[in-house]
Motif scaffolding. Structure first.
Motif, PDB file in Angstrom:
ATOM      1  N   ASP A 188      49.033  -3.414  17.192  1.00 30.36           N
ATOM      2  CA  ASP A 188      50.246  -4.091  16.736  1.00 30.36           C
ATOM      3  C   ASP A 188      51.311  -3.080  16.320  1.00 30.36           C
ATOM      4  N   GLU A 189      50.860  -1.925  15.806  1.00 30.55           N
ATOM      5  CA  GLU A 189      51.781  -0.876  15.377  1.00 30.55           C
ATOM      6  C   GLU A 189      52.108   0.102  16.512  1.00 30.55           C
ATOM      7  N   GLY A 190      51.565  -0.162  17.695  1.00 26.61           N
ATOM      8  CA  GLY A 190      51.809   0.741  18.821  1.00 26.61           C
ATOM      9  C   GLY A 190      51.038   2.043  18.737  1.00 26.61           C
ATOM     10  N   ALA A 191      49.955   2.054  17.952  1.00 22.25           N
ATOM     11  CA  ALA A 191      49.195   3.281  17.742  1.00 22.25           C
ATOM     12  C   ALA A 191      47.762   3.186  18.252  1.00 22.25           C
ATOM     13  N   GLY A 192      47.420   2.110  18.945  1.00 18.95           N
ATOM     14  CA  GLY A 192      46.064   1.932  19.440  1.00 18.95           C
ATOM     15  C   GLY A 192      45.907   2.420  20.873  1.00 18.95           C
ATOM     16  N   HIS A 193      44.700   2.360  21.359  1.00 17.19           N
ATOM     17  CA  HIS A 193      44.394   2.738  22.746  1.00 17.19           C
ATOM     18  C   HIS A 193      44.484   1.498  23.639  1.00 17.19           C
ATOM     19  N   GLN A 194      45.252   1.596  24.700  1.00 12.72           N
ATOM     20  CA  GLN A 194      45.397   0.464  25.610  1.00 12.72           C
ATOM     21  C   GLN A 194      44.076   0.101  26.279  1.00 12.72           C
ATOM     22  N   GLU A 195      43.164   1.065  26.395  1.00 12.42           N
ATOM     23  CA  GLU A 195      41.879   0.749  27.027  1.00 12.42           C
ATOM     24  C   GLU A 195      41.034  -0.208  26.178  1.00 12.42           C
ATOM     25  N   TRP A 196      41.427  -0.440  24.929  1.00 10.30           N
ATOM     26  CA  TRP A 196      40.735  -1.437  24.106  1.00 10.30           C
ATOM     27  C   TRP A 196      41.057  -2.861  24.545  1.00 10.30           C
ATOM     28  N   THR A 197      42.231  -3.068  25.118  1.00  9.48           N
ATOM     29  CA  THR A 197      42.758  -4.428  25.276  1.00  9.48           C
ATOM     30  C   THR A 197      41.936  -5.335  26.189  1.00  9.48           C
ATOM     31  N   PRO A 198      41.362  -4.860  27.300  1.00 11.21           N
ATOM     32  CA  PRO A 198      40.536  -5.781  28.102  1.00 11.21           C
ATOM     33  C   PRO A 198      39.326  -6.305  27.325  1.00 11.21           C
ATOM     34  N   PHE A 199      38.701  -5.427  26.537  1.00 12.39           N
ATOM     35  CA  PHE A 199      37.566  -5.853  25.721  1.00 12.39           C
ATOM     36  C   PHE A 199      37.999  -6.900  24.694  1.00 12.39           C
ATOM     37  N   LEU A 200      39.113  -6.662  24.024  1.00 12.07           N
ATOM     38  CA  LEU A 200      39.584  -7.589  22.996  1.00 12.07           C
ATOM     39  C   LEU A 200      40.080  -8.899  23.603  1.00 12.07           C
ATOM     40  N   ALA A 201      40.585  -8.853  24.820  1.00 15.88           N
ATOM     41  CA  ALA A 201      41.103 -10.070  25.469  1.00 15.88           C
ATOM     42  C   ALA A 201      39.998 -11.041  25.835  1.00 15.88           C
ATOM     43  N   THR A 202      38.768 -10.564  25.877  1.00 16.57           N
ATOM     44  CA  THR A 202      37.630 -11.443  26.191  1.00 16.57           C
ATOM     45  C   THR A 202      36.651 -11.509  25.023  1.00 16.57           C
ATOM     46  N   HIS A 203      37.111 -11.143  23.847  1.00 15.01           N
ATOM     47  CA  HIS A 203      36.264 -11.148  22.657  1.00 15.01           C
ATOM     48  C   HIS A 203      35.800 -12.575  22.357  1.00 15.01           C
ATOM     49  N   PRO A 204      34.584 -12.769  21.920  1.00 12.78           N
ATOM     50  CA  PRO A 204      34.092 -14.137  21.664  1.00 12.78           C
ATOM     51  C   PRO A 204      34.792 -14.833  20.491  1.00 12.78           C
ATOM     52  N   THR A 205      35.442 -14.083  19.604  1.00 15.75           N
ATOM     53  CA  THR A 205      36.129 -14.692  18.462  1.00 15.75           C
ATOM     54  C   THR A 205      37.561 -15.035  18.841  1.00 15.75           C
ATOM     55  N   THR A 206      37.897 -16.307  18.753  1.00 17.31           N
ATOM     56  CA  THR A 206      39.228 -16.758  19.150  1.00 17.31           C
ATOM     57  C   THR A 206      40.323 -16.050  18.374  1.00 17.31           C
ATOM     58  N   ARG A 207      40.109 -15.832  17.064  1.00 16.57           N
ATOM     59  CA  ARG A 207      41.130 -15.205  16.237  1.00 16.57           C
ATOM     60  C   ARG A 207      41.457 -13.800  16.716  1.00 16.57           C
ATOM     61  N   ARG A 225      41.343 -12.764  19.909  1.00 16.09           N
ATOM     62  CA  ARG A 225      42.181 -12.908  21.102  1.00 16.09           C
ATOM     63  C   ARG A 225      43.589 -13.369  20.724  1.00 16.09           C
ATOM     64  N   GLU A 226      43.666 -14.233  19.723  1.00 11.25           N
ATOM     65  CA  GLU A 226      44.968 -14.727  19.285  1.00 11.25           C
ATOM     66  C   GLU A 226      45.815 -13.583  18.714  1.00 11.25           C
ATOM     67  N   LYS A 227      45.214 -12.722  17.908  1.00 14.70           N
ATOM     68  CA  LYS A 227      45.950 -11.597  17.348  1.00 14.70           C
ATOM     69  C   LYS A 227      46.352 -10.599  18.442  1.00 14.70           C
ATOM     70  N   LEU A 228      45.497 -10.409  19.415  1.00 10.66           N
ATOM     71  CA  LEU A 228      45.844  -9.524  20.523  1.00 10.66           C
ATOM     72  C   LEU A 228      47.066 -10.057  21.267  1.00 10.66           C
ATOM     73  N   ALA A 229      47.140 -11.358  21.415  1.00 12.59           N
ATOM     74  CA  ALA A 229      48.249 -11.966  22.149  1.00 12.59           C
ATOM     75  C   ALA A 229      49.597 -11.680  21.500  1.00 12.59           C
ATOM     76  N   ALA A 230      49.603 -11.364  20.214  1.00 13.62           N
ATOM     77  CA  ALA A 230      50.856 -11.063  19.512  1.00 13.62           C
ATOM     78  C   ALA A 230      51.217  -9.585  19.570  1.00 13.62           C
ATOM     79  N   CYS A 231      50.359  -8.757  20.133  1.00 11.14           N
ATOM     80  CA  CYS A 231      50.617  -7.316  20.164  1.00 11.14           C
ATOM     81  C   CYS A 231      51.623  -6.965  21.263  1.00 11.14           C
ATOM     82  N   PRO A 232      52.411  -5.921  21.059  1.00 13.49           N
ATOM     83  CA  PRO A 232      53.414  -5.549  22.066  1.00 13.49           C
ATOM     84  C   PRO A 232      52.817  -4.719  23.201  1.00 13.49           C
ATOM     85  N   ASP A 233      53.544  -4.683  24.315  1.00 13.36           N
ATOM     86  CA  ASP A 233      53.257  -3.767  25.427  1.00 13.36           C
ATOM     87  C   ASP A 233      51.854  -3.921  25.996  1.00 13.36           C
TER      88      ASP A 233
END
Length: 507
Positions: A84-103, A105-113
């Motif tokens: 969210d702060e633009g300081a994470g690794h983009q390679e995390w995002t596919p894993f988080l986009a299919t995370h079993p916890t809805t919350r 995935r919802e928080k990931l959806a609000a992240c930029p770029d």
């Protein structure tokens, strides 16, 4: 919760060896308190972050953790904070986009770029709230695609997204050129027709009061229109037809738009609902003709809100000051007043008008001193916190107006220790003055001891560094936990007492 240990955790004078000890024995709550400190080493930060995801999130948002410190599988919310702060690794995002916890995935959806393939995954998420969150924060192109989503909740979020193309916003607000929505949150859960009553007693129900669907998804369609009206990217030509809409909420949203045409402002100034006229009154877009109409409007909150309009003429504002209770606040028009305008207001025959410039804290010396000597207690009270006033001026205020100004005089940043001590002894006593003295950096020990006699001032005084160390130590065992915690946070507490307390008050 151990209040003394929490106080020690916040104490800026805590010795390094005691800080290490507290980190060693800390539970999650105490770890969170410790994480707020600014003197932590990288190793200490890593240790605290491992105590809980909430702490790691706190540290990530503060920029005190890096992507290399976080394992997204173990601490997904901390990883999301970094993204969210633009300081994470983009390679995390596919894993988080299919995370079993809805919350997650919802928080990931609000992240930029987010990468395009991750956006596509989130847009097809089985949980509609994830898709709606994406629609709220996503790019223009994706927002345009999601505007035609079959679920009305996604459309509502798209209508609030300021990056949604103007042509798409126009379709959302009018309903023209876009297929009708097929589902909404109401008909997802209830058999239609259904209206959610505000008196609903079901503990598992999270529908808003008034949520309704008869097959047309009417409450969500209403929200789509309201979000679009509040969205500055929505073309004003598509918004103005709502000036005579039956919904007060939609008319209010229109009334607050900064691009409101004068003719529409004039129409809304005659609205039958005071709340609509009050929203209009604070809108900088209204012209002098509408301002004049609203200045004579005695509907609830209309005149007070008009006084907060940055473009209200000073003569109108002076009339409003006489007619309505504005409160102790610096109004935008007063903050922007030119020197000659400020002098004119300060010389008014009406105390309510003189109170307006008295709220400024950058007054010329002559005007400041004149207002400090004002015969009206409310004017004097308003200017009492102004920097630069001498003890002589402040004492004269107290002599002239007594209990009406004592507490405000105690807030003056230049009040001397001697004056604060006098105010603490004022007769008759003013209870609020103790709280103000206890907050004042110049408060001397005798005044602080007097503050300890007041229940509400006692925690503030216990944290004041000018309190004698022996008294601070005694307060560590006070019956009031707030007082004990404040005393433990006091930077004047001696290292020896801190050491004893860190062992005595174990978790």
């Amino acid at each position: 919760m151990n209040h003394v240990l929490h106080g020690l955790a916040a104490n800026p004078s805590l010795p390094p060896e005691l800080l290490d000890r507290l980190i060693t024995i800390a539970d999650t709550d105490l770890s969170s308190e410790l994480a707020a400190r600014t003197d932590l080493t990288p190793a200490q930060l890593t240790t605290l972050a491992a105590r809980g995801d909430e702490i790691a999130v706190q540290l990530a948002y503060e920029g005190r953790l890096t992507a290399d410190d976080i394992d997204p599988a173990a601490q997904p919310y901390a990883a999301l904070a970094l993204l969210d702060e633009g300081a994470g690794h983009q390679e995390w995002t596919p894993f988080l986009a299919t995370h079993p916890t809805t919350r997650v995935r919802e928080k990931l959806a609000a992240c930029p770029d987010l990468p395009p393939h991750v956006v596509r995954t989130l847009a097809a998420d089985p949980d509609i709230q994830v898709v709606a969150e994406l629609a709220l924060w996503t790019t223009s192109d994706t927002a345009a695609r999601l505007a035609g989503h079959p679920h009305a909740e996604v459309r509502r979020a798209t209508a609030a997204n300021e990056l949604t193309p103007t042509t798409v916003l126009e379709m959302l607000i009018t309903g023209e050129g876009i297929p009708p929505a097929q589902r909404c949150l109401v008909c997802d859960r209830e058999e239609t027709p259904f209206v959610h009553e505000s008196s609903c007693q079901r503990l598992d129900c999270d529908l808003l009061a008034g949520a309704a669907c008869d097959g047309s998804h009417q409450s969500t369609v209403h929200e789509i229109q309201r979000m679009a009206l509040l969205n500055p990217a929505t073309p004003i030509d598509a918004a103005v037809p709502f000036a005579d809409h039956p919904s007060m909420l939609l008319r209010s949203a229109l009334a607050s738009r900064p691009d409101l045409p004068p003719s529409v402002g004039a129409q809304l100034a005659k609205d039958p609902i005071p709340a609509v006229r009050a929203d209009l009154a604070e809108n900088p877009a209204i012209d002098d003709t509408v301002i004049a109409v609203l200045a004579a409007d005695h509907g609830h909150d209309v005149q007070r809100r008009l006084a907060h309009n940055p473009n209200v003429p000073l003569d109108v504002l002076a009339d409003l000051a006489r007619a309505t209770r504005i409160g102790s606040t610096l109004l935008p028009r007063i903050a922007a007043a030119a020197p000659d305008e400020t002098a004119q207001l300060a010389a008014s025959r009406a105390p309510a008008v003189r109170m307006l410039p008295a709220q400024r804290r950058d007054l010329p010396t002559a005007i400041r001193d004149a207002l400090a000597a004002d015969p009206d207690a409310k004017v004097s009270k308003s200017v009492a916190p102004h920097p630069g006033l001498s003890d002589a001026h402040l004492r004269a205020m107290v002599a002239r107006h007594g209990v009406q100004v004592v507490a405000k005089v105690a807030t003056n940043p230049d009040a001397s220790p001697a004056l604060l001590e006098e105010l603490a002894r004022h007769q008759p006593p003013v209870r609020k003055v103790f709280r103000e003295i206890a907050r004042h950096p110049h408060a001397p020990a005798p005044a602080l001891l007097a503050c300890l006699t007041d229940e509400r001032a006692r925690p503030l005084a216990a944290a004041h560094p000018n309190l004698p160390p022996a008294v601070i130590a005694e307060l560590l065992i006070d019956n009031d936990d707030r007082v004990a915690e404040a005393a433990a946070s006091n930077p004047s507490l001696t290292p020896t007492v801190m050491s004893v307390a860190s062992r005595r008050f174990v978790l």
